[in-house]
Design an enzyme around this catalytic site. Structure first.
Site, PDB file in Angstrom:
ATOM      1  N   PHE A 192      -2.098  68.252  78.800  1.00 28.99           N
ATOM      2  CA  PHE A 192      -1.583  67.477  80.138  1.00 28.99           C
ATOM      3  C   PHE A 192      -1.460  68.359  81.629  1.00 28.99           C
ATOM      4  CE2 PHE A 192       2.776  66.222  81.679  1.00 28.99           C
ATOM      5  CZ  PHE A 192       2.278  65.274  82.610  1.00 28.99           C
ATOM      6  N   LEU A 234      -0.981  78.237  78.993  1.00 32.65           N
ATOM      7  CA  LEU A 234      -0.417  77.082  78.809  1.00 32.65           C
ATOM      8  C   LEU A 234      -0.407  76.741  77.327  1.00 32.65           C
ATOM      9  CD1 LEU A 234      -1.650  76.724  82.166  1.00 32.65           C
ATOM     10  CD2 LEU A 234       0.012  74.963  81.989  1.00 32.65           C
ATOM     11  N   GLU A 278       2.054  74.303  71.324  1.00 32.30           N
ATOM     12  CA  GLU A 278       2.487  73.080  70.795  1.00 32.30           C
ATOM     13  C   GLU A 278       3.762  72.554  71.405  1.00 32.30           C
ATOM     14  OE1 GLU A 278       1.406  71.133  68.348  1.00 32.30           O
ATOM     15  OE2 GLU A 278      -0.107  72.525  67.769  1.00 32.30           O
ATOM     16  N   THR A 305       9.292  76.801  79.600  1.00 28.59           N
ATOM     17  CA  THR A 305      10.047  75.587  79.836  1.00 28.59           C
ATOM     18  C   THR A 305      11.757  75.995  80.035  1.00 28.59           C
ATOM     19  OG1 THR A 305      11.072  73.797  78.496  1.00 28.59           O
ATOM     20  CG2 THR A 305      10.390  75.503  77.311  1.00 28.59           C
ATOM     21  N   ASP A 306      12.370  74.914  80.780  1.00 30.16           N
ATOM     22  CA  ASP A 306      13.826  75.174  81.158  1.00 30.16           C
ATOM     23  C   ASP A 306      14.561  74.965  79.768  1.00 30.16           C
ATOM     24  OD1 ASP A 306      13.595  72.342  80.838  1.00 30.16           O
ATOM     25  OD2 ASP A 306      14.460  72.116  82.606  1.00 30.16           O
ATOM     26  N   GLU A 307      13.743  74.415  78.777  1.00 30.56           N
ATOM     27  CA  GLU A 307      14.785  74.202  77.287  1.00 30.56           C
ATOM     28  C   GLU A 307      15.195  75.465  76.625  1.00 30.56           C
ATOM     29  OE1 GLU A 307      13.161  71.212  74.827  1.00 30.56           O
ATOM     30  OE2 GLU A 307      12.009  70.282  76.546  1.00 30.56           O
ATOM     31  N   TYR A 336      11.180  73.885  68.815  1.00 30.85           N
ATOM     32  CA  TYR A 336      10.148  73.863  70.236  1.00 30.85           C
ATOM     33  C   TYR A 336      10.762  74.936  70.962  1.00 30.85           C
ATOM     34  CZ  TYR A 336       8.296  73.054  74.773  1.00 30.85           C
ATOM     35  OH  TYR A 336       7.754  73.232  75.789  1.00 30.85           O
ATOM     36  N   ALA A 341      13.088  77.215  70.850  1.00 33.02           N
ATOM     37  CA  ALA A 341      13.385  78.565  70.167  1.00 33.02           C
ATOM     38  C   ALA A 341      11.811  79.298  70.236  1.00 33.02           C
ATOM     39  CB  ALA A 341      13.809  78.629  69.013  1.00 33.02           C
ATOM     40  N   LYS A 373       9.403  78.887  72.077  1.00 35.76           N
ATOM     41  CA  LYS A 373       9.046  79.055  73.569  1.00 35.76           C
ATOM     42  C   LYS A 373       9.955  80.547  74.191  1.00 35.76           C
ATOM     43  CE  LYS A 373       6.414  77.346  76.120  1.00 35.76           C
ATOM     44  NZ  LYS A 373       5.045  77.566  76.275  1.00 35.76           N
ATOM     45  N   LEU A 429       8.190  60.643  76.694  1.00 36.47           N
ATOM     46  CA  LEU A 429       9.043  59.630  76.910  1.00 36.47           C
ATOM     47  C   LEU A 429       8.317  58.539  77.954  1.00 36.47           C
ATOM     48  CD1 LEU A 429      11.775  58.111  77.184  1.00 36.47           C
ATOM     49  CD2 LEU A 429      12.410  59.223  79.211  1.00 36.47           C
ATOM     50  N   VAL A 437      14.811  53.800  73.335  1.00 34.42           N
ATOM     51  CA  VAL A 437      15.499  54.727  73.788  1.00 34.42           C
ATOM     52  C   VAL A 437      16.574  55.547  73.010  1.00 34.42           C
ATOM     53  CG1 VAL A 437      17.604  55.029  75.836  1.00 34.42           C
ATOM     54  CG2 VAL A 437      15.732  53.218  75.874  1.00 34.42           C
ATOM     55  N   ASN A 445      17.811  59.251  81.003  1.00 38.43           N
ATOM     56  CA  ASN A 445      16.584  58.630  80.414  1.00 38.43           C
ATOM     57  C   ASN A 445      16.564  57.278  80.993  1.00 38.43           C
ATOM     58  OD1 ASN A 445      15.533  61.087  79.638  1.00 38.43           O
ATOM     59  ND2 ASN A 445      16.321  60.708  77.301  1.00 38.43           N
ATOM     60  N   ASP A 456      19.604  58.910  67.715  1.00 31.69           N
ATOM     61  CA  ASP A 456      19.445  59.876  68.687  1.00 31.69           C
ATOM     62  C   ASP A 456      18.475  60.891  68.271  1.00 31.69           C
ATOM     63  OD1 ASP A 456      19.257  61.322  71.102  1.00 31.69           O
ATOM     64  OD2 ASP A 456      21.543  61.755  71.110  1.00 31.69           O
TER      65      ASP A 456
HETATM   66  P1  NAD Z   1      -0.085  69.619  75.820  1.00 30.71           P
HETATM   67  O1  NAD Z   1       0.481  69.293  74.355  1.00 30.71           O
HETATM   68  O2  NAD Z   1      -0.239  68.180  76.389  1.00 30.71           O
HETATM   69  O3  NAD Z   1      -1.031  70.690  75.715  1.00 30.71           O
HETATM   70  C1  NAD Z   1      -1.192  71.686  74.929  1.00 30.71           C
HETATM   71  C2  NAD Z   1      -2.851  71.999  74.874  1.00 30.71           C
HETATM   72  O4  NAD Z   1      -2.772  73.358  74.051  1.00 30.71           O
HETATM   73  C3  NAD Z   1      -3.641  71.060  74.276  1.00 30.71           C
HETATM   74  O5  NAD Z   1      -4.814  71.124  74.933  1.00 30.71           O
HETATM   75  C4  NAD Z   1      -3.858  71.913  72.737  1.00 30.71           C
HETATM   76  O6  NAD Z   1      -5.082  71.640  72.325  1.00 30.71           O
HETATM   77  C5  NAD Z   1      -3.806  73.293  73.351  1.00 30.71           C
HETATM   78  N1  NAD Z   1      -3.633  74.226  72.070  1.00 30.71           N
HETATM   79  C6  NAD Z   1      -2.408  73.981  71.265  1.00 30.71           C
HETATM   80  N2  NAD Z   1      -2.344  74.935  70.349  1.00 30.71           N
HETATM   81  C7  NAD Z   1      -3.222  75.770  70.611  1.00 30.71           C
HETATM   82  C8  NAD Z   1      -3.764  76.949  69.853  1.00 30.71           C
HETATM   83  N3  NAD Z   1      -3.390  77.358  68.763  1.00 30.71           N
HETATM   84  N4  NAD Z   1      -5.212  77.543  70.658  1.00 30.71           N
HETATM   85  C9  NAD Z   1      -5.842  76.969  71.662  1.00 30.71           C
HETATM   86  N5  NAD Z   1      -5.459  75.872  72.235  1.00 30.71           N
HETATM   87  C10 NAD Z   1      -4.111  75.173  71.688  1.00 30.71           C
HETATM   88  O7  NAD Z   1       1.072  70.338  76.524  1.00 30.71           O
HETATM   89  P2  NAD Z   1       1.704  70.288  77.986  1.00 30.71           P
HETATM   90  O8  NAD Z   1       2.562  69.229  78.171  1.00 30.71           O
HETATM   91  O9  NAD Z   1       0.480  70.110  79.111  1.00 30.71           O
HETATM   92  O10 NAD Z   1       2.280  71.721  78.090  1.00 30.71           O
HETATM   93  C11 NAD Z   1       1.533  73.033  78.693  1.00 30.71           C
HETATM   94  C12 NAD Z   1       2.575  74.043  78.546  1.00 30.71           C
HETATM   95  O11 NAD Z   1       3.817  73.799  79.505  1.00 30.71           O
HETATM   96  C13 NAD Z   1       3.091  74.343  77.277  1.00 30.71           C
HETATM   97  O12 NAD Z   1       3.253  75.826  77.155  1.00 30.71           O
HETATM   98  C14 NAD Z   1       4.600  73.843  77.405  1.00 30.71           C
HETATM   99  O13 NAD Z   1       5.463  74.663  76.546  1.00 30.71           O
HETATM  100  C15 NAD Z   1       4.838  73.924  78.764  1.00 30.71           C
HETATM  101  N6  NAD Z   1       5.993  72.982  79.358  1.00 30.71           N
HETATM  102  C16 NAD Z   1       5.687  71.656  79.263  1.00 30.71           C
HETATM  103  C17 NAD Z   1       6.448  70.694  79.862  1.00 30.71           C
HETATM  104  C18 NAD Z   1       6.326  69.292  79.866  1.00 30.71           C
HETATM  105  O14 NAD Z   1       7.097  68.471  80.422  1.00 30.71           O
HETATM  106  N7  NAD Z   1       5.190  68.648  79.350  1.00 30.71           N
HETATM  107  C19 NAD Z   1       7.723  71.355  80.276  1.00 30.71           C
HETATM  108  C20 NAD Z   1       7.821  72.696  80.278  1.00 30.71           C
HETATM  109  C21 NAD Z   1       7.062  73.573  79.748  1.00 30.71           C
END
Ligand code: NAD
Length: 346
Positions: A11, A79, A82, A130-132, A155, A157, A159, A195, A211, A254, A284
């Site tokens: 994403f 990026l 999981e 992430t801010d988490e 998750y 932990a 990150k 969500l 929800v 939410n 929840d």
């Molecule tokens: P996503 O789940 O949509 O995409 C993750 C991508 O990583 C996928 O394309 C997947 O194929 C790839 N991937 C997963 N495991 C892999 C591996 N072992 N080797 C190579 N590729 C692998 O995630 P997202 O929502 O786009 O998040 C991207 C980053 O941003 C992550 O590091 C996440 O922790 C961080 N983040 C996301 C959010 C959010 O709201 N989505 C918020 C804060 C931080």
């Protein structure tokens, strides 16, 4: 610049890939194509001579070394991860493997390449987190870059662990790193288990809109294109070794998000009854953090970055995008776990 972006079929990564190519950079996208990936997310840049895709797992050090020596990146934006908290509750092992060990292998591959290349001046390793990692807030307060880490879910932990590794590689080996911790993202191409897409798609299907708890959890929503813009800003201008928090300055409960989406759908695709009639409160999430909120002062003051959209503007664009791109989300609905409630086993 030549960018090595991991997770570029996901994403947020795909938004960064699209913006980087549009800005004239060249990109090598390294992604293992897990359940969360979709190459359609980067279809618009596929034909560009500046774009290369490598199907590789960040846990595979040998392949990572080849990617670094073949493509010689100036900048790594990491990026791949999981990313779904509910899945981390049911199956934490992959989160530890990919988010912790995968980041370790990325750091080592980057360090080896950087050292062998004579430590080129401009090289940077930008880790996206992430801010988490900061845990949960009560009704007041905000996370700053110095808030102590207090992750609660498998998750967050995983990150947090990866952030610590990145800082250690800066302090110990001098690897030029940057870290960003952002709030919840939303927007086009978000996998239909998070969500906002879940609410849109359940509403359109005439199914109960789940929800969690009382819907009072607060998140600071960040439009994905704003986030990608912020990431490219930090990658180019951020101070080495530094963390930047990225928020949307758009806090909402939410339930407020769900009600806004229902109202937008009532206007854009009216049904027989208002969509809010489908709202259903469910048990929840175990350990559900109450509130996240980002203090964006550092990125605003040091780098002059701020989000461009309000939550209402971003939600309007997002709902419209899901209405216009039914083929995209339909193609993902048969993937494992989609449409099913996950993360209730704790
Ligand atoms: P996503 O789940 O949509 O995409 C993750 C991508 O990583 C996928 O394309 C997947 O194929 C790839 N991937 C997963 N495991 C892999 C591996 N072992 N080797 C190579 N590729 C692998 O995630 P997202 O929502 O786009 O998040 C991207 C980053 O941003 C992550 O590091 C996440 O922790 C961080 N983040 C996301 C959010 C959010 O709201 N989505 C918020 C804060 C931080």
């Amino acid at each position: 610049m030549k960018l090595l972006i991991t997770g570029g079929a996901g994403f947020i990564g795909s938004a960064v890939v699209r913006q980087a190519i549009a800005a004239g950079h060249s990109v090598v996208n390294v992604d293992a194509l897990t359940y969360a990936a979709c190459l359609d997310n980067v279809a618009e840049v596929e034909a560009s001579d500046s774009y290369h895709f490598v199907n590789a797992d960040i846990r595979d050090r040998t392949t990572l070394d080849e990617v670094f020596s073949d493509h010689k990146p100036d900048l790594v934006m990491h990026l791949a991860a999981e990313s779904h908290v509910d899945r981390s509750i049911d199956g934490p092992a992959t989160f530890i493997d990919t988010n912790v060990m995968g980041t370790f292998h990325m750091l080592e591959a980057a360090r080896t390449y950087w050292v062998n290349a004579g430590k080129p001046e401009g090289f940077r390793f930008h880790h996206i987190s992430t801010d988490e990692v900061y845990g949960a807030l009560g009704d007041t307060g905000q996370f700053t870059e110095t808030t102590p880490y207090d992750p609660r879910s498998p998750y967050s932990a995983s990150k947090a662990s990866s952030d610590h590794l990145v800082r250690a590689w800066y302090e110990t080996y001098g690897l030029p790193v940057l870290i960003t911790n952002c709030s919840n993202n939303y927007g086009p191409y978000q996998f239909p288990e998070k969500l906002i897409p879940v609410v849109i798609l359940k509403a359109l299907a005439g199914e109960p809109i789940p929800v969690y708890g009382e819907g009072k959890n607060v998140r600071d929503w960040l439009y994905v294109e704003d986030h990608a813009d912020a990431l490219l800003t930090v990658a180019k201008q951020g101070k080495l070794g530094r963390t930047y928090n990225i928020g949307g300055e758009n806090e909402a409960q939410n339930i407020e998000i769900v009600q806004s989406i229902c109202s937008l759908l009532d206007q854009k695709r009216p049904g027989e009854k208002p969509y809010k009639d489908q709202i259903t409160y469910v048990t929840d999430r175990p350990g559900h953090d109450l509130r996240y909120s980002i203090d964006p002062s550092r990125i605003r003051e040091e780098l002059g970055w701020k989000p461009s959209l309000t939550l209402q503007q971003g939600l309007n664009l997002t709902v419209q995008w899901y209405l216009d791109n039914e083929q995209w989300w339909r193609s993902l609905q048969n993937r494992e776990g989609v449409g099913r409630r996950l993360g209730v086993k704790a």
